[in-house]
Design a protein around this motif. Structure first.
Motif, short mmCIF file in Angstrom:
data_model
loop_
_atom_site.label_atom_id
_atom_site.label_comp_id
_atom_site.label_asym_id
_atom_site.label_seq_id
_atom_site.Cartn_x
_atom_site.Cartn_y
_atom_site.Cartn_z
N ASP A 34 0.78 -1.45 0.18
CA ASP A 34 -0.23 0.05 -0.20
C ASP A 34 1.39 1.35 -0.18
OD1 ASP A 34 -1.80 -1.82 0.15
OD2 ASP A 34 -2.25 -1.41 1.90
N THR A 35 2.49 1.12 0.59
CA THR A 35 2.66 2.39 1.15
C THR A 35 3.80 2.58 0.35
OG1 THR A 35 3.60 1.47 2.85
CG2 THR A 35 1.40 2.77 2.84
N ALA A 36 4.74 1.65 -0.52
CA ALA A 36 5.64 1.23 -1.30
C ALA A 36 5.58 2.45 -1.70
CB ALA A 36 6.01 0.42 -1.98
N ASP A 37 6.64 4.05 -2.09
CA ASP A 37 6.72 4.82 -2.83
C ASP A 37 6.84 4.59 -4.03
OD1 ASP A 37 7.42 7.68 -2.67
OD2 ASP A 37 8.49 7.50 -3.84
N PHE A 38 6.53 4.47 -4.83
CA PHE A 38 6.41 4.27 -6.68
C PHE A 38 7.89 4.47 -7.12
CE2 PHE A 38 1.67 4.27 -8.03
CZ PHE A 38 1.61 2.86 -7.29
N LYS A 39 8.17 5.81 -7.15
CA LYS A 39 9.39 6.29 -7.10
C LYS A 39 10.80 5.44 -6.96
CE LYS A 39 11.85 10.87 -8.37
NZ LYS A 39 11.80 12.09 -8.12
N GLU A 40 10.91 5.83 -5.45
CA GLU A 40 11.78 5.66 -4.63
C GLU A 40 12.26 3.62 -4.30
OE1 GLU A 40 14.15 7.68 -3.45
OE2 GLU A 40 13.46 9.28 -4.35
N ASP A 41 10.70 3.04 -4.00
CA ASP A 41 10.89 1.81 -3.92
C ASP A 41 10.58 1.40 -5.07
OD1 ASP A 41 11.46 2.18 -1.47
OD2 ASP A 41 9.07 2.74 -1.16
N LEU A 42 10.07 1.43 -6.46
CA LEU A 42 9.58 0.66 -6.90
C LEU A 42 10.19 1.01 -8.62
CD1 LEU A 42 6.06 -0.26 -6.53
CD2 LEU A 42 7.52 -1.79 -6.50
N ASP A 43 11.21 2.27 -8.12
CA ASP A 43 11.68 2.83 -9.58
C ASP A 43 10.26 3.30 -10.59
OD1 ASP A 43 14.33 3.18 -10.28
OD2 ASP A 43 14.87 1.43 -11.25
N VAL A 44 9.49 3.78 -10.62
CA VAL A 44 9.10 4.15 -11.19
C VAL A 44 8.86 5.29 -11.99
CG1 VAL A 44 6.46 4.56 -11.87
CG2 VAL A 44 7.07 2.45 -10.56
N ASP A 45 9.40 5.24 -13.06
CA ASP A 45 10.14 6.19 -14.36
C ASP A 45 8.51 7.35 -14.38
OD1 ASP A 45 9.19 5.64 -16.69
OD2 ASP A 45 11.56 5.05 -16.60
N SER A 46 8.39 8.82 -15.03
CA SER A 46 6.89 9.25 -15.82
C SER A 46 6.20 8.48 -17.07
CB SER A 46 7.59 10.60 -16.10
OG SER A 46 8.99 10.42 -16.80
N LEU A 47 7.27 7.41 -17.55
CA LEU A 47 6.88 6.68 -18.84
C LEU A 47 5.66 5.83 -17.96
CD1 LEU A 47 5.89 6.64 -21.84
CD2 LEU A 47 8.68 5.35 -21.93
N LEU A 48 6.72 4.97 -17.06
CA LEU A 48 5.75 3.98 -16.29
C LEU A 48 4.65 4.28 -15.45
CD1 LEU A 48 7.96 1.79 -14.31
CD2 LEU A 48 6.29 0.89 -16.72
N ALA A 49 4.64 5.77 -15.25
CA ALA A 49 3.24 6.54 -14.13
C ALA A 49 2.31 6.71 -15.22
CB ALA A 49 4.12 7.66 -13.42
N LEU A 50 2.55 7.25 -16.71
CA LEU A 50 1.92 7.07 -17.70
C LEU A 50 1.09 5.80 -18.63
CD1 LEU A 50 0.51 9.34 -19.53
CD2 LEU A 50 2.34 8.64 -21.23
N GLU A 51 2.13 4.78 -18.70
CA GLU A 51 1.94 3.90 -19.14
C GLU A 51 0.51 3.07 -17.08
OE1 GLU A 51 2.13 0.89 -20.81
OE2 GLU A 51 4.73 1.80 -21.40
N ARG B 119 16.75 5.26 -13.89
CA ARG B 119 15.65 5.10 -14.75
C ARG B 119 15.05 6.51 -15.42
NH1 ARG B 119 12.28 0.07 -14.53
NH2 ARG B 119 11.10 0.45 -16.34
N GLN B 120 14.88 7.17 -14.67
CA GLN B 120 14.46 8.43 -15.41
C GLN B 120 15.19 8.26 -16.48
OE1 GLN B 120 14.04 10.75 -12.01
NE2 GLN B 120 11.94 11.13 -12.72
N MET B 121 16.52 8.77 -16.31
CA MET B 121 17.62 9.19 -17.00
C MET B 121 17.93 7.66 -18.24
SD MET B 121 20.36 11.12 -17.80
CE MET B 121 21.89 11.43 -16.39
#
Lengths: 88, 264
Positions: A34-51, B119-121
């Protein structure tokens, strides 16, 4: 693909949503806590976020804003955002 | 020899806005069929739908797909669709106009703690740079790049100049120029040309997302010898003009389409 639509809006099943997001991120659903940070913990970038955003729009027949991208920091936030959209 | 574009197919990656959109309209006006790939939310889909209607009104065939052009899965799904649509003629023009990347600085700044992640890079350089190579390869392997086909990639002055938030995109543009040279040589025996167009500063949605873009636009308006900024239609015109020949002799270049902005 754009032609993919479902006849009725899907119901919000928490674990199904977790699996959907895990599949996009290519990780095990157990990692999408529930609380894993997408960017810090799951390595999500803005393209994955848009996906994620576009997939949820199609699956749940809701309309997201591009500004919603900035809000998508954890599973809980996405879940609550989606619940809010489905209730509207 | 100059040849008509009528009835040929133009594949545009990043077709829904900016230079991709303008090129779709300009190519359709010349009678070229348009295969567009764009990626966005439902709100952006509505804009794409309007563009599709406008393109169809010119009488050409149009096939638009809302999906991530940088993903392997998208290429695997769309290349067979292209093959079916274009038949033995293949793709006459490929325009790579993908503008999606991270605009975070490399080092923490005052009041801005966020810095770019590995990852963003990687994502930025992959979308705006490497994806050109993978599309060209998949099209080539599928027999969809006939002799005389043209590949265009879009770059900017940011390929050699430094702007605070443009680090990853600049790296992508540098990779893109390198890929253009490499592909030009590897595709020369096939008679396919590959060039990059370096537009002057243009007020596209992608530019407006860059912090400080208003200042850049003011500066470019004042300094451009033509006294105005580049518009997407300037780039579209260049694509149409350069696509009108079946020659592949002009290849591997970065061609300025900037009204002389880079000279002053």
């Amino acid at each position: 693909m754009p032609e993919q639509t479902t006849s009725a809006a899907a119901v919000l099943d928490t674990e199904d949503l977790r699996s959907t997001i895990a599949e996009i991120l290519d990780v095990d659903p157990s990692e999408v806590t529930d609380t894993a940070d997408f960017k810090e913990d799951l390595d999500v970038d803005s393209l994955l976020a848009l996906e994620i955003l576009v997939t949820l729009e199609r699956k749940y027949q809701v309309k997201m804003e591009e500004s919603n991208l900035q809000l998508m920091r954890s599973f809980k936030v996405v879940h609550d955002l989606l619940a809010e959209k489905l209730a509207a | 020899m100059l040849t008509s574009l009528k009835g040929s197919w133009c594949l545009i990656l990043g077709a829904s806005s900016g230079m991709g959109r303008a090129t779709a309209l300009a190519m359709a006006k010349e009678g070229a069929n348009i295969f567009g790939v764009h990626f966005g939310t439902a709100a952006q889909q509505e804009e794409a739908d309007e563009l599709v209607a406008e393109l169809r009104a010119t009488g050409v065939q149009v096939s638009f797909h809302n999906c991530n052009a940088a993903s392997k899965q998208t290429r695997a799904e769309l290349v067979p669709v292209l093959k079916e649509l274009t038949g033995p003629e293949g793709v006459r023009v490929l325009l790579h106009s993908l503008a999606f990347g991270s605009l975070l600085p490399f080092l923490p700044q005052e009041g801005q703690e966020d810095v770019i992640t590995p990852r963003q890079m990687d994502m930025t350089v992959d979308v705006m740079g490497h994806s050109l190579v993978y599309w060209v390869r998949d099209l080539y392997v599928a027999g969809l790049l006939p002799r005389g086909a043209k590949v265009f990639a879009l770059t900017s002055r940011g390929d050699g100049r430094v702007m605070p938030s443009y680090g990853a995109v600049s790296a992508a543009k540098s990779a893109l120029a390198s890929h253009v040279r490499q592909l030009a040589v590897e595709l020369a025996p096939a008679g396919v040309s590959v060039n990059a167009l370096r537009a002057g500063l243009t007020l596209t949605p992608a530019l407006l997302r860059i912090p400080g873009s208003e200042g850049l636009a003011r500066y470019a308006t004042d300094s451009n010898p033509h006294g105005r900024l580049t518009v997407p239609e300037d780039v579209a015109e260049a694509v149409v003009m350069l696509s009108a020949t079946d020659s592949s002799w002009m290849t591997g270049n970065v061609i300025d389409v900037d009204g002389g902005e880079g000279l002053v």
